[in-house]
Design an enzyme around this catalytic site. Structure first.
Site, mmCIF file in Angstrom:
data_model
loop_
_atom_site.group_PDB
_atom_site.id
_atom_site.type_symbol
_atom_site.label_atom_id
_atom_site.label_comp_id
_atom_site.label_asym_id
_atom_site.label_seq_id
_atom_site.Cartn_x
_atom_site.Cartn_y
_atom_site.Cartn_z
ATOM 1 N N LYS A 48 -0.948 12.159 -37.952
ATOM 2 C CA LYS A 48 0.495 12.053 -37.705
ATOM 3 C C LYS A 48 0.797 11.029 -36.631
ATOM 4 O O LYS A 48 1.773 10.319 -36.695
ATOM 5 C CB LYS A 48 1.070 13.413 -37.301
ATOM 6 N N TRP B 188 12.192 21.613 -28.065
ATOM 7 C CA TRP B 188 11.992 20.247 -28.554
ATOM 8 C C TRP B 188 13.024 19.438 -27.776
ATOM 9 O O TRP B 188 14.224 19.477 -28.096
ATOM 10 C CB TRP B 188 12.224 20.141 -30.052
ATOM 11 N N ASN C 279 19.789 26.127 -28.634
ATOM 12 C CA ASN C 279 19.283 25.084 -29.533
ATOM 13 C C ASN C 279 20.486 24.280 -29.979
ATOM 14 O O ASN C 279 21.467 24.835 -30.464
ATOM 15 C CB ASN C 279 18.580 25.711 -30.751
ATOM 16 N N GLY C 280 20.454 22.960 -29.772
ATOM 17 C CA GLY C 280 21.575 22.114 -30.198
ATOM 18 C C GLY C 280 21.826 21.028 -29.177
ATOM 19 O O GLY C 280 21.038 20.810 -28.263
ATOM 20 N N GLU D 100 8.868 0.737 -47.800
ATOM 21 C CA GLU D 100 8.779 2.134 -47.346
ATOM 22 C C GLU D 100 8.458 3.057 -48.513
ATOM 23 O O GLU D 100 7.613 3.949 -48.408
ATOM 24 C CB GLU D 100 10.074 2.529 -46.651
ATOM 25 N N LYS E 204 5.104 5.420 -48.830
ATOM 26 C CA LYS E 204 5.176 6.868 -49.088
ATOM 27 C C LYS E 204 4.277 7.230 -50.264
ATOM 28 O O LYS E 204 3.510 8.186 -50.216
ATOM 29 C CB LYS E 204 6.625 7.277 -49.404
ATOM 30 N N CYS F 279 14.904 23.352 -31.590
ATOM 31 C CA CYS F 279 14.100 24.246 -30.754
ATOM 32 C C CYS F 279 13.948 25.579 -31.488
ATOM 33 O O CYS F 279 14.585 25.829 -32.488
ATOM 34 C CB CYS F 279 14.803 24.487 -29.428
ATOM 35 N N HIS G 228 5.682 -16.096 -58.014
ATOM 36 C CA HIS G 228 4.655 -16.820 -57.240
ATOM 37 C C HIS G 228 3.318 -16.114 -57.289
ATOM 38 O O HIS G 228 2.515 -16.233 -56.366
ATOM 39 C CB HIS G 228 5.152 -17.013 -55.801
ATOM 40 N N GLU H 198 0.441 6.770 -49.429
ATOM 41 C CA GLU H 198 -0.159 7.584 -48.361
ATOM 42 C C GLU H 198 -0.248 9.062 -48.720
ATOM 43 O O GLU H 198 -1.048 9.782 -48.138
ATOM 44 C CB GLU H 198 0.565 7.393 -47.038
ATOM 45 N N ARG I 118 8.988 24.411 -34.636
ATOM 46 C CA ARG I 118 10.338 23.865 -34.410
ATOM 47 C C ARG I 118 10.411 23.082 -33.110
ATOM 48 O O ARG I 118 11.385 22.352 -32.860
ATOM 49 C CB ARG I 118 11.373 24.987 -34.371
HETATM 50 C C1 AGP Z 1 4.422 6.793 -42.102
HETATM 51 O O1 AGP Z 1 4.701 7.742 -43.112
HETATM 52 C C2 AGP Z 1 3.097 7.053 -41.440
HETATM 53 N N1 AGP Z 1 3.020 8.370 -40.921
HETATM 54 C C3 AGP Z 1 2.769 5.991 -40.401
HETATM 55 O O2 AGP Z 1 2.885 4.720 -41.001
HETATM 56 C C4 AGP Z 1 3.663 5.996 -39.152
HETATM 57 O O3 AGP Z 1 4.957 5.567 -39.483
HETATM 58 C C5 AGP Z 1 3.052 5.035 -38.130
HETATM 59 O O4 AGP Z 1 1.768 5.512 -37.782
HETATM 60 C C6 AGP Z 1 3.905 4.893 -36.857
HETATM 61 O O5 AGP Z 1 3.981 6.136 -36.223
HETATM 62 P P1 AGP Z 1 5.053 6.297 -35.020
HETATM 63 O O6 AGP Z 1 6.406 6.124 -35.623
HETATM 64 O O7 AGP Z 1 4.815 7.670 -34.477
HETATM 65 O O8 AGP Z 1 4.778 5.223 -34.006
#
Ligand code: AGP
Length: 607
Positions: free
Chosen positions: A602, A74, A100-101, A480, A484, A2, A503, A487, A27
């Site tokens: 996001k 938050w 905050n905590g 993963e 990263k 927060c 394969h 993207e 935050r």
């Molecule tokens: C991951 O870096 C991306 N931002 C994206 O794949 C994300 O993980 C996905 O859209 C799921 O989002 P969420 O965890 O908010 O459901």
């Protein structure tokens, strides 16, 4: 996480505090509130929603007070609502606090206090207000110290009392507090961001310290009530840098926050004496847990990769068959579910449309549905019948990093909790928890390699294609790492289980197709090693993620990044970090918009 701010001086506190909240909004931003002392009269206003909603609620009122506190939340405990917003007041509403905590023992404290105190919120923080009141005999700092001696958990805390209009008391344990030194005016805040327009001279409270802020100065004490002398530091950041705490991007800041937020994810959820974990939000009795015949993880993107790790650990620890489903597929397939199927919906935002639709479909079919979510009070959190918040704090970079490791941290504890009801022995459970306990310091070891990882990333940033390889529990880690990289750097990459190379993918190998492979010391090490020898034989450059001390790796990799060893189930918590930093530095080398990569959002709240 927060945002907190307090002010005492000669300016009108309200506009200063409101501006400060705006600078702290990154935050936390689900609810906000302010309290200002005008002489002995206390003005207090709170609201669900963002700072603008608070401004609207204050309206034309102009509290004249020159001392006050404010908070942007938050949520960690308690839904997003006005009554859960800070500041919280004691029964005697002259005493207000912002916090905050996470107060680990808030339930016990609340049970003790509620015989004599009336609670008005569902938060852990409100307990602090009543606890301080129960200790109060006139000296506010002594009352705060007395109360905090009964608390387990973390706090960045600021307290104000209408009977002491020339005093703010603040205390720190685990959640940051910085004190700004002005000319006969003093500030306290979660970080330096809101102080910069007024002063760049600051001092940082350390854990266990309590400070008194008055117009004539600041006095800081330790837990033994001894005066502490602190050096004054000068902040050289500009505003934007301050929001990122000096990091160039939120993504890098969030990568570096992982050791801290990991502790928040597991705080109060481990039972070492029983070698198990306890995630109360599961809302299932032990017999209901034993009756679960199948687990399904459903998610998107990074959260899906966390679910894949969940499959490995649940099957290994709990011997429960597991599936992992991409939410956008799950929602349209005729999945066979029943009342013995436990569906975990994993989502940082708690608003991803496909995952939400999957939750509704699973509930419609009678499955047990739980959430593993970061944003408190989000739609998925509200539409599942319980679950666990991952306490990663606001994750602002589009590329998910700290939320991923916190999802995995929580899933591992769930696997242990189920496993200890079945096949995991006390000793194995305690060994697992000990390894889990060591993770933050091992994460820090890897973060200290940032410069080395950056140098490797820069050497490979010009390639157009990449392949990530992993086996077993490190295959989702490879996925993963590949996500990263693509993207945020826009370099095409894919990830493969190393055993699949023969394969088809081998056809791609060659000098223009570098391979990043995870070859840590575990049961599949030798298999992985022979896969990598095949890769090298076909001319691809190889970057290895290897266990520290593995001297053979140096013979095999063109570049080797080492990680501390841990038990296999916990490897993803460590092995992912160099991949996050590799992607970050490749993207910055290519001058990409790291926090806001093209074509992405996001939270994907539409299909
Ligand atoms: C991951 O870096 C991306 N931002 C994206 O794949 C994300 O993980 C996905 O859209 C799921 O989002 P969420 O965890 O908010 O459901």
């Amino acid at each position: 996480m927060c945002g907190i701010i307090g002010y005492i001086g000669n300016r009108r506190a309200t506009p200063l505090l409101m501006q400060g909240l705006r600078r702290l909004e990154y935050r936390g931003y689900d609810s906000a509130g302010i309290a200002v002392l005008d002489g002995n009269s206390l003005f207090c206003e709170r609201t669900a929603g963002r700072i603008d909603a608070l401004k609207e609620k204050i309206g034309e009122r102009r509290p004249e007070g020159t001392v006050g506190i404010a908070h942007t939340r938050w949520a960690t405990h308690g839904i997003v609502s006005e009554h859960n917003a800070h500041p919280h007041r004691a029964c005697n509403d002259s005493l207000v606090i912002v916090h905050n905590g996470i107060i680990e023992n808030y339930r016990e404290l609340r049970a003790e206090l509620q015989a004599t105190h009336t609670f008005t919120s569902d938060t852990d923080s409100e307990v602090l207000a009543h606890l301080i009141e129960s200790c109060h005999q006139g000296n506010l700092r002594h009352s705060v110290a007395c109360a905090l001696s009964k608390v387990r958990g973390t706090y960045g805390l600021v307290v104000m009392h209408a009977d002491n209009p020339d005093l703010l008391v603040c205390a720190r344990m685990g959640s940051p507090l910085v004190i700004g030194m002005g000319e006969h005016e003093y500030f306290v805040a979660s970080d330096a961001t809101p102080l910069l327009p007024y002063t760049k001279d600051v001092t940082y409270l350390d854990d266990g310290e309590i400070a008194e802020l008055r117009r004539d100065g600041v006095r800081i004490y330790d837990l033994r009530e001894k005066t502490v002398h602190k050096d004054i530091q000068r902040i050289e950041w500009n505003d934007e840098q301050a929001q990122k705490q000096g990091y160039d991007h939120f993504m890098l800041k969030e990568i570096f926050e992982q050791p801290v937020v990991f502790r928040d994810a597991v705080r109060g959820r481990k039972i070492p004496e029983d070698g198990t974990a306890y995630l109360g939000g599961l809302n299932m009795t032990e017999s209901q847990m034993r009756n679960v015949s199948r687990v399904v993880f459903v998610a998107c993107g990074t959260a899906y990769h966390a679910g894949m790790i969940g499959k490995y650990v649940f099957e290994r620890l709990a011997h429960i068959p597991c599936e992992v489903e991409v939410a956008s597929e799950f929602r349209y397939r005729d999945c066979v579910l029943d009342d013995r199927t436990l569906v975990f919906a994993i989502s940082q935002s708690g608003e991803t449309a496909d995952t939400l639709a999957a939750v509704r479909e699973a509930r419609r079919k009678g499955a047990i549905v739980r959430g593993i979510v970061n944003v408190v009070g989000s739609t998925i959190a509200r539409e599942t019948d319980g679950g666990t918040y991952i306490h990663a704090g606001p994750e602002l970079a589009v590329a998910s990093t700290k939320a991923f490791t916190n999802m995995v941290a929580v899933i591992l504890l769930y696997a242990l909790q189920f496993g200890r009801l079945k096949h995991v022995s006390l000793a194995d459970g305690q060994q697992f928890l000990q390894a889990h306990f060591e993770i933050p310091s091992k994460m820090e070891q890897i973060l200290n390699m940032n410069d080395e990882i950056a140098a490797v990333a820069r050497r490979y940033a010009r390639y157009r294609d990449f392949l990530f390889l992993g086996r077993g529990i490190n295959y989702p880690v490879a996925l993963e790492g590949s996500l990263k990289l693509k993207e945020i750097s826009y370099i095409h990459s894919e990830a493969y289980p190393a055993g699949e190379m023969k394969h088809g993918v081998n056809a791609l190998l060659g000098p223009d197709f570098p391979v990043l492979a995870i070859m840590t010391k575990n049961q599949l090490y030798e298999k992985m090693r022979s896969n990598i020898e095949e890769v090298r034989a076909r001319g691809s450059k190889v970057i290895l993620i290897a266990t520290e001390g593995d001297t053979d790796a140096r013979q095999l990799g063109d570049d080797v990044l080492t990680v501390p060893s841990t038990i296999e189930a916990l490897e993803p918590l460590l092995n992912t970090i160099p991949l996050q930093l590799f992607a970050y530095h490749a993207a910055t080398m290519l001058d990409r918009d790291v926090d806001r990569p093209r074509n992405l959002a996001k939270s994907v709240t539409v299909e």
